[in-house]
Design a protein around this motif. Structure first.
Motif, PDB file in Angstrom:
ATOM      1  N   THR A 154      10.325   3.178  12.829  1.00  0.00           N
ATOM      2  CA  THR A 154       9.629   2.040  12.211  1.00  0.00           C
ATOM      3  C   THR A 154       9.347   2.346  10.754  1.00  0.00           C
ATOM      4  OG1 THR A 154       8.559   1.522  14.331  1.00  0.00           O
ATOM      5  CG2 THR A 154       7.638   0.503  12.352  1.00  0.00           C
ATOM      6  N   ILE A 155       9.926   1.547   9.871  1.00  0.00           N
ATOM      7  CA  ILE A 155       9.687   1.703   8.428  1.00  0.00           C
ATOM      8  C   ILE A 155       8.597   0.724   8.008  1.00  0.00           C
ATOM      9  CG2 ILE A 155      10.681   1.256   6.145  1.00  0.00           C
ATOM     10  CD1 ILE A 155      13.277   2.394   7.075  1.00  0.00           C
ATOM     11  N   GLY A 156       7.705   1.203   7.179  1.00  0.00           N
ATOM     12  CA  GLY A 156       6.663   0.348   6.608  1.00  0.00           C
ATOM     13  C   GLY A 156       6.757   0.360   5.102  1.00  0.00           C
ATOM     14  N   ILE A 157       6.520  -0.791   4.488  1.00  0.00           N
ATOM     15  CA  ILE A 157       6.575  -0.867   3.025  1.00  0.00           C
ATOM     16  C   ILE A 157       5.445  -1.741   2.519  1.00  0.00           C
ATOM     17  CG2 ILE A 157       8.305  -2.727   3.143  1.00  0.00           C
ATOM     18  CD1 ILE A 157       9.376  -1.598   0.423  1.00  0.00           C
ATOM     19  N   ASP A 158       4.778  -1.265   1.484  1.00  0.00           N
ATOM     20  CA  ASP A 158       3.657  -1.992   0.888  1.00  0.00           C
ATOM     21  C   ASP A 158       3.527  -1.550  -0.557  1.00  0.00           C
ATOM     22  OD1 ASP A 158       1.591  -3.749   0.712  1.00  0.00           O
ATOM     23  OD2 ASP A 158       0.181  -2.598   1.934  1.00  0.00           O
ATOM     24  N   GLU A 159       2.772  -2.319  -1.338  1.00  0.00           N
ATOM     25  CA  GLU A 159       2.554  -1.929  -2.725  1.00  0.00           C
ATOM     26  C   GLU A 159       1.091  -1.573  -2.932  1.00  0.00           C
ATOM     27  OE1 GLU A 159       1.402  -6.218  -2.680  1.00  0.00           O
ATOM     28  OE2 GLU A 159       3.169  -5.129  -1.962  1.00  0.00           O
ATOM     29  N   ILE A 160       0.828  -0.690  -3.889  1.00  0.00           N
ATOM     30  CA  ILE A 160      -0.533  -0.369  -4.287  1.00  0.00           C
ATOM     31  C   ILE A 160      -0.597  -0.441  -5.809  1.00  0.00           C
ATOM     32  CG2 ILE A 160      -0.946   1.146  -2.305  1.00  0.00           C
ATOM     33  CD1 ILE A 160      -0.674   3.506  -4.306  1.00  0.00           C
ATOM     34  N   SER A 161      -1.801  -0.702  -6.307  1.00  0.00           N
ATOM     35  CA  SER A 161      -1.994  -0.731  -7.753  1.00  0.00           C
ATOM     36  C   SER A 161      -2.169   0.704  -8.240  1.00  0.00           C
ATOM     37  CB  SER A 161      -3.231  -1.561  -8.098  1.00  0.00           C
ATOM     38  OG  SER A 161      -3.482  -1.532  -9.481  1.00  0.00           O
ATOM     39  N   ASN A 162      -1.333   1.099  -9.172  1.00  0.00           N
ATOM     40  CA  ASN A 162      -1.400   2.473  -9.689  1.00  0.00           C
ATOM     41  C   ASN A 162      -2.580   2.658 -10.618  1.00  0.00           C
ATOM     42  OD1 ASN A 162      -0.335   5.060  -9.646  1.00  0.00           O
ATOM     43  ND2 ASN A 162       0.843   4.759 -11.506  1.00  0.00           N
ATOM     44  N   ARG A 163      -2.916   1.613 -11.357  1.00  0.00           N
ATOM     45  CA  ARG A 163      -4.065   1.674 -12.255  1.00  0.00           C
ATOM     46  C   ARG A 163      -4.900   0.427 -12.075  1.00  0.00           C
ATOM     47  NH1 ARG A 163      -2.046   2.357 -18.170  1.00  0.00           N
ATOM     48  NH2 ARG A 163      -0.514   0.832 -17.450  1.00  0.00           N
ATOM     49  N   LYS A 164      -6.170   0.602 -11.800  1.00  0.00           N
ATOM     50  CA  LYS A 164      -7.061  -0.519 -11.552  1.00  0.00           C
ATOM     51  C   LYS A 164      -7.158  -1.412 -12.785  1.00  0.00           C
ATOM     52  CE  LYS A 164     -11.601  -1.550  -9.616  1.00  0.00           C
ATOM     53  NZ  LYS A 164     -12.882  -0.981  -9.123  1.00  0.00           N
ATOM     54  N   GLY A 165      -7.010  -2.713 -12.548  1.00  0.00           N
ATOM     55  CA  GLY A 165      -7.113  -3.667 -13.647  1.00  0.00           C
ATOM     56  C   GLY A 165      -5.818  -3.917 -14.375  1.00  0.00           C
TER      57      GLY A 165
END
Length: 413
Positions: A154-165
């Motif tokens: 099962t592969i999962g993919i998502d994005e996160i913010s590297n720098r807030k704002g």
């Protein structure tokens, strides 16, 4: 003070003497038991000694919380196979890359780094920051080693913010194998479809064949890249991402209706509706009798909110019911028809989204796969970023996640 005798855990070395230096370190003067090395020029065995190189001091694992330093003069060997008689300095297989610590200490430091920071380990172990940083770079690559993976169930993919704002997103690709082990596959510099597609295509064919599900949110770049490589039937849009989308219009309607009721009801009557946000978010069977009474009161004051809430509960029930894919699609279609026939307009935008991604959403009902492990990983990433005061490079984040997620398995613990 009582003395104890411990065998040195490096079989190829012989202890010549033991001292305590001015800093209190245990210094073991050792020599190699090996009688040959390989010529750096021809690669053949060289056995004729030709002096020594400069004395080396290599840090080893501590004894009783006291640093241990191995002091050794590497032997220089003369090659008798080469016409010009080149000499080669003895190489030690127990020395880690960089030449400052032993492989035993390297393993210990790697274990200490799991869920910690380079700065903390450096201070605790008395090893320089640069030495540990170099060791980490040598032992953990900046890209995934496919040879260490047996399957990518099962592969999962998502994005996160590297720098807030900032609109600075990185894509996190992870996988859970058939044994339930979670591995980090990539930290991509951006979330563009082309970037994600290139990575999916780089997965070795034998591992691609082990992929049964690709769990993602409704971001087109992720979905389209996954469909192109793995096919529509394997792409699953996370049910909790769907739930957030249909609960948001219900929340918006609640806020609108509560503002209206605040103006129309007396202060005492309005106070009885306190805490409705959490009551509306709960399943009916999880409500207390007091909460059920409050909900009935809200229904009486706002028939429109009652209809919207019941439609949301109906859709939640569809996802909670163990239906097959075909039956689930039929239920979702009936739900859409019911809402469109009602006077509710708050779900109009959501219905458009639901229709667009219906095929991938319905794939959830095959094996009820979701992105729960991805959300758990996101929480871990937040902790890692906070602990290490952020990362400027995707490669550094990949290394730290690899160590935290797979470190114990890599070290055989």
């Amino acid at each position: 003070m009582a003395n104890i005798t411990l065998p040195l855990d490096i079989d190829s070395l012989k202890i010549l003497s033991q001292d305590i230096d001015e800093k209190g370190n245990i210094v073991l003067t050792v020599e190699s038991k090996c009688q040959q090395t390989h010529c750096h020029k021809c690669g053949k065995s060289a056995t004729k000694r030709h002096g020594y190189g400069e004395t080396m001091k290599v840090r080893h694992t501590s004894i009783l919380d006291t640093p241990v330093i191995l002091k050794i003069k590497p032997v220089r060997y003369l090659c008798e196979h080469c016409g010009d008689g080149p000499t080669t300095l003895e190489k030690f297989d127990w020395v880690a890359k960089g030449g400052k610590i032993t492989k035993g200490l390297e393993t210990y430091i790697q274990r200490s780094l799991i869920n910690s920071t380079i700065q903390d380990v450096s201070r605790k172990e008395g090893v320089s920051y640069s030495t540990i940083s170099t060791m980490l770079s040598h032992s953990i690559g900046v890209t995934v080693n496919w040879d260490n993976l047996r399957d990518l169930h099962t592969i999962g993919i998502d994005e996160i913010s590297n720098r807030k704002g900032f609109q600075d997103f990185v894509a996190i690709v992870s996988a859970k194998d058939t044994q339930g082990n979670l591995s980090i596959l990539a930290v991509l510099d951006d979330r563009k479809k082309e970037t994600v597609l290139d990575f999916f295509q780089s997965i070795p064919d034998e591992l691609k064949q082990t992929v049964k599900h690709v769990c993602t949110d409704m971001y087109d770049g992720f979905i389209n890249a996954a469909v192109e490589v793995f096919g529509q039937k394997k792409v699953v849009v996370d049910r909790y991402d769907v739930a957030k989308l249909y609960r948001q219009p219900l929340d918006d309607l609640r806020i609108k209706e509560m503002k209206r009721l605040k103006l129309e009801l007396s202060a005492a009557d309005y106070a009885e509706l306190k805490g409705m946000m959490w009551i509306l978010r709960k399943q009916h069977e999880c409500l207390t009798e007091t909460e059920k009474s409050k909900l009935t009161l809200l229904y009486r004051h706002s028939p429109l909110l009652k209809k919207a809430h019941r439609q949301a509960l109906t859709l939640t029930h569809i996802f909670n019911t163990h239906s097959d894919r075909k039956s689930a699609i039929a239920k979702i279609d009936r739900w859409i028809t019911q809402v469109e026939k009602s006077e509710l307009s708050c779900f109009d935008r959501f219905i458009g989204t639901l229709t667009k991604y219906k095929s991938s959403i319905a794939n959830y009902f095959k094996n009820r796969k979701n992105s729960g492990f991805v959300e758990g990983l996101n929480n871990k990433i937040k902790v890692v970023k906070r602990r290490c005061y952020g990362f400027t490079k995707a490669e550094s984040l990949f290394q730290r996640l690899t160590l935290d997620l797979q470190g114990y398995r890599m070290l055989g613990i």
